[in-house]
Design an enzyme around this catalytic site. Structure first.
Site, PDB file in Angstrom:
ATOM      1  N   CYS A 178      14.905  18.041  38.479  1.00 19.04           N
ATOM      2  CA  CYS A 178      13.547  17.503  38.402  1.00 19.04           C
ATOM      3  C   CYS A 178      13.299  16.450  39.473  1.00 19.04           C
ATOM      4  CB  CYS A 178      13.284  16.950  37.007  1.00 19.04           C
ATOM      5  SG  CYS A 178      13.310  18.237  35.735  1.00 19.04           S
ATOM      6  N   GLU A 237       9.335  17.839  32.994  1.00 18.72           N
ATOM      7  CA  GLU A 237       8.802  17.492  34.312  1.00 18.72           C
ATOM      8  C   GLU A 237       8.376  18.726  35.094  1.00 18.72           C
ATOM      9  OE1 GLU A 237      12.467  14.721  33.766  1.00 18.72           O
ATOM     10  OE2 GLU A 237      11.778  16.656  33.014  1.00 18.72           O
ATOM     11  N   CYS A 252      16.557  14.535  35.663  1.00 20.99           N
ATOM     12  CA  CYS A 252      17.833  15.110  36.094  1.00 20.99           C
ATOM     13  C   CYS A 252      17.753  15.436  37.589  1.00 20.99           C
ATOM     14  CB  CYS A 252      18.120  16.374  35.276  1.00 20.99           C
ATOM     15  SG  CYS A 252      17.090  17.788  35.741  1.00 20.99           S
ATOM     16  N   HIS A 293      12.086  22.303  31.958  1.00 21.73           N
ATOM     17  CA  HIS A 293      12.137  20.888  31.598  1.00 21.73           C
ATOM     18  C   HIS A 293      10.711  20.357  31.546  1.00 21.73           C
ATOM     19  CE1 HIS A 293      16.510  19.785  32.932  1.00 21.73           C
ATOM     20  NE2 HIS A 293      16.467  20.884  32.207  1.00 21.73           N
TER      21      HIS A 293
END
Length: 142
Positions: free
Chosen positions: A79, A48, A76, A46
Site C-alpha cells: 500500500c 488503502e 504495509c 486492502h
C-alpha cells in the site's frame, strides 16, 4: 479518521481484519475503502488499495496528487508503494504496525530514494484504531 474507523468497524462485522481508509482532496472525500481480502479472495484488497481505486474513479486519473490518505493502520509495503506511485501528498494513520508497517513500524518506504515522498503523520486516534483491531482478534480467538 473517524470515517476510516467506521469503515474498519464495517470490515470487522464482515469478518475482515478491521482496517478502514478514506482519501480526501480539497476537503472532499474522493475514495473510501475497507479490507475485503476474504470477501474477494484477492491479495490487493486492502483498505488503502480499495480506497485508491475509488479515488482514481472519482478523479478520473491514477494520480492522487494533493490527496491525503487517512487509514486506521499503518500501511504495509504494498500500500505504501502504491501511494508513492500515485503521488499521494500525505498519509495519516492511526495504529502503528510493528509487523508489516512500511511508514516506520518495520521500515519507512517514504524515506527511501524514490522520486516522490509523501508526508506521514502517525498516531492519530491511535487508541481507538488499536482497540478495533484488538477487539476483533480477541473475538476471533474466542
Amino acid at each position: 479518521m473517524a470515517q476510516a474507523l467506521d469503515l474498519a468497524r464495517q470490515a470487522a462485522a464482515a469478518g475482515e481484519v478491521p482496517v478502514g481508509c478514506v482519501i480526501v482532496k480539497d476537503g472532499t472525500v474522493v475514495g473510501r475503502g475497507r479490507n475485503r481480502r476474504e470477501e474477494k479472495q484477492q491479495t490487493v484488497s486492502h483498505a488503502e488499495m480499495e480506497a485508491m481505486a475509488r479515488a482514481n474513479e472519482t478523479l478520473g486519473t491514477w494520480r492522487l496528487e494533493d490527496c491525503t490518505v487517512y487509514v486506521t493502520l499503518e500501511p504495509c509495503p504494498m500500500c505504501a508503494g502504491a501511494m508513492i506511485n500515485a503521488r499521494v501528498d500525505r498519509v495519516v494513520y492511526g495504529a502503528r504496525d510493528e509487523v508489516m508497517g512500511a511508514c516506520g513500524g518495520v521500515l519507512n518506504l517514504f524515506m527511501e530514494d524514490f522520486p516522490h515522498h509523501p508526508a506521514v503523520l502517525g498516531g492519530v486516534l491511535a487508541e481507538e484504531c488499536r482497540a478495533v483491531l484488538s477487539d476483533f482478534f480477541r473475538a476471533l480467538r474466542g
